[in-house]
Design an enzyme around this catalytic site. Sequence first.
Site, PDB file in Angstrom:
ATOM      1  N   TYR A   1       0.608  -1.096   0.155  1.00 41.27           N
ATOM      2  CA  TYR A   1       0.168  -0.047   0.397  1.00 41.27           C
ATOM      3  C   TYR A   1       0.592   1.261   0.545  1.00 41.27           C
ATOM      4  O   TYR A   1       2.387   1.007  -0.147  1.00 41.27           O
ATOM      5  CB  TYR A   1      -1.241  -0.312   0.899  1.00 41.27           C
ATOM      6  CG  TYR A   1      -0.426   0.405   2.239  1.00 41.27           C
ATOM      7  CD1 TYR A   1      -1.204   1.340   3.018  1.00 41.27           C
ATOM      8  CD2 TYR A   1       0.399  -0.631   3.302  1.00 41.27           C
ATOM      9  CE1 TYR A   1       0.334   2.063   4.329  1.00 41.27           C
ATOM     10  CE2 TYR A   1       1.122   0.254   4.685  1.00 41.27           C
ATOM     11  CZ  TYR A   1       1.196   0.928   5.065  1.00 41.27           C
ATOM     12  OH  TYR A   1       2.093   1.473   6.186  1.00 41.27           O
TER      13      TYR A   1
ATOM     14  N   ARG B   1       7.585   4.461  -5.255  1.00 39.29           N
ATOM     15  CA  ARG B   1       7.541   3.295  -4.422  1.00 39.29           C
ATOM     16  C   ARG B   1       6.697   1.854  -3.661  1.00 39.29           C
ATOM     17  O   ARG B   1       7.455   0.355  -3.599  1.00 39.29           O
ATOM     18  CB  ARG B   1       7.617   4.057  -3.046  1.00 39.29           C
ATOM     19  CG  ARG B   1       8.016   3.393  -0.975  1.00 39.29           C
ATOM     20  CD  ARG B   1       8.171   3.600  -0.656  1.00 39.29           C
ATOM     21  NE  ARG B   1       7.373   4.871  -0.099  1.00 39.29           N
ATOM     22  CZ  ARG B   1       6.994   5.245   1.363  1.00 39.29           C
ATOM     23  NH1 ARG B   1       7.711   5.808   1.873  1.00 39.29           N
ATOM     24  NH2 ARG B   1       6.615   5.881   1.370  1.00 39.29           N
TER      25      ARG B   1
ATOM     26  N   LYS C   1       6.447  -1.840   1.537  1.00 47.91           N
ATOM     27  CA  LYS C   1       5.775  -1.558   2.721  1.00 47.91           C
ATOM     28  C   LYS C   1       4.626  -1.993   2.480  1.00 47.91           C
ATOM     29  O   LYS C   1       3.634  -2.049   1.164  1.00 47.91           O
ATOM     30  CB  LYS C   1       4.753  -0.039   2.083  1.00 47.91           C
ATOM     31  CG  LYS C   1       4.162   1.035   3.491  1.00 47.91           C
ATOM     32  CD  LYS C   1       4.438   2.298   2.331  1.00 47.91           C
ATOM     33  CE  LYS C   1       3.646   3.333   3.473  1.00 47.91           C
ATOM     34  NZ  LYS C   1       4.473   3.226   4.827  1.00 47.91           N
TER      35      LYS C   1
END
Length: 303
Positions: A31, A50, A149
């Site tokens: 996420y 990212r 993440k």
Amino acid sequence: MFVYLNNKIVPASEAKVSVFDHGFLYGDGIYETMRVYDGVIFMLDEHIKRLYRSASLIGLNIPKKIPDIKISIYETLKANSLTNAYVRLTISRGYGTIGLDPDLCKEPTFVVMTNEFKSYPRSYYKEGIKSIISSVRRNLKEAINPQIKSLNFLNNILAKIEAKQADVYEAIMLNAEGYLTEGTISNIFFVKDNILCTPSVECGILDGITRAIVIDLALKNGLEVKEGKFTPEELYMASEVFITNTTMEVMPVSSIVDRTMHNTACIAHKPVGEISKLLLKKYQQEVNGYVKEKKAEGPSLWE
């Protein structure tokens, strides 16, 4: 409220994901959280970059190309009539039968959620927030790469529970070696001998986008910055402490209580320092400049 689910905007009441989704079953997914200022998503390209890094590290195929991801976010903002908001973009492994094999899932689940951004209490910035050194250790970086993440947040949740029990806002976590890492939702900085210090990536932290901006702003404003391994004792001796993330920007820390098994009585009180104030001001100027620049480029997806 409307949610973008897979390939369309749907009312929140219809935004349903199967109980067989591996994001639900195993926390198998990734996420990003983003902040929207006056209709402009701050550092959108950096967040998407990212996102792709996280996907690559877990072997997850993102079902949309970058331009389509951007369109899906702006469509969700537009559907909810939001120009000052935060965005949560989630991609899970998707629907599949029970089992850990990623190949059981044929298609990832893609979700965009937006909410109106409500400012943090002014007192948080004026007086600082309270925190603890958690007894919950950060996951070993050799076990779960912190550069992912991911949806697997139980480690941080346990630390957050401890913070709530102590009636404080944030919990600062140590790694297995006893060095500072990060908060449950934030990166941490402190000032010692006029040097701005922050744990290095090697300590097992996520390299926060806001963290990188703050380091850059500090250097541009003549501050010495040191990334490295730091002990809780060095944090207690600091002249000021603050935390950073996408939504809170730069938030000062006014007190730290050590809740680890060996130092349950250690309490450190910190003033809201001039460096914290300076970097918050410079960060907000950076945001304003970014928004102005994006709007000057011409019509956006929002329009």
